[in-house]
Design an enzyme around this catalytic site. Sequence first.
Site, PDB file in Angstrom:
ATOM      1  N   CYS A 131       0.811  -1.220   0.000  1.00  0.00           N
ATOM      2  CA  CYS A 131       0.000   0.000   0.000  1.00  0.00           C
ATOM      3  C   CYS A 131       0.845   1.271   0.000  1.00  0.00           C
ATOM      4  CB  CYS A 131      -0.959   0.000   1.184  1.00  0.00           C
ATOM      5  SG  CYS A 131      -0.193  -0.307   2.784  1.00  0.00           S
ATOM      6  N   HIS A 262      -2.489   6.727   3.704  1.00  0.00           N
ATOM      7  CA  HIS A 262      -1.047   6.910   3.810  1.00  0.00           C
ATOM      8  C   HIS A 262      -0.651   8.190   3.081  1.00  0.00           C
ATOM      9  CE1 HIS A 262      -0.873   3.096   5.630  1.00  0.00           C
ATOM     10  NE2 HIS A 262      -0.257   2.391   4.714  1.00  0.00           N
TER      11      HIS A 262
END
Length: 355
Positions: A131, A262
């Site tokens: 990710c 993120h």
Amino acid sequence: MSRKPNLALVGATGAVGTVMIDIINNRENIWGEIRLIASPRSAGKKITVHGEELTVVALSPEAFDGIDIAMFDVPDEVSEVWAPIAAERGAVAVDNSGAFRMNPQVPLVVPEVNPGEAKNRPLGIISNPNCTTLTMMAAMGALHDKWTLKELVVSSYQAVSGAGAAGIDRLADELEVVGGQKQLGTASGDVAAALAAAGVSADASPWAWPIALNVIPFAGSLKDGGHSSEEMKVRDESRKILGISDLKVAASCVRVPVQVSHSLTVHATFANELTTDEVRDVLSAQPTIKVLDDPANGVYPTPNLVAGQDPTFVGRIRQSLDFKNSIELFVVGDNLRKGAALNTYEIAELVAAEF
């Protein structure tokens, strides 16, 4: 597409699997049968997909019979065993774990960057990147195509959901204790002491230190040279996806008290001259990137702004003052969507187009 392929989702009741079902429900139904697969303890659960109530079946070799594409949203050790079994039963396995990412016989695919690699699958398995890597890859791929990427220096600020349900629960438990206590965070160890006094045990945390009112300069497991597994993934996966075996990469991964999304600061150096305006134009032209870059008016991406959305968001675009052919970016992506479920699904869509 001459026929609609049959799709399986392995890990349908997990955190990423739940996001995956939301994505499936909100995109065109290109599938014949959709089969939901999970552990025996989740078998029998009812989940609605495209208006049809489906019953979750237990993971077994027979569960893949008649399946053309199987998406795996399960831990590494589960994928390592079951993705090859799915492939042996005739399915193309699209795996979201780290089990096969660096296997030279398994393509590591980001549809915006290297879609053709999805057909190069001698083991019948396609891997989905980590990710953190995925958060910047659509942007880096577009810029590399234009100016030839040479070096990357990346710092990531990773949401607690990257550590799974345990990370989400831990942040919630800690916030419940520290909320409203203005004095906390002003003395060494006071947050840890407050958590202990409230019965929130340090032993139950995924991290060595409190995450509330704090940042933790480590994500993943420890590897050689003091690097973390997350940092090595950024380096190794970026090289593989972009097809630059000698790409110079330095990464530092930090866990922050954010639930979803993120964020990355990226310093990227290219072989050819580029300007901020040119970079902004190239990124703005990408269908899966949204540029938010007006800092004078407070316009730039943040984790909470991006949460629940599919695109990669880019802001703070500027040329480096002291480094030739280099730019600075701030990139944010929902780690449960584009960082996991969405990219996996988009790979499955690529494969579906072959039928």
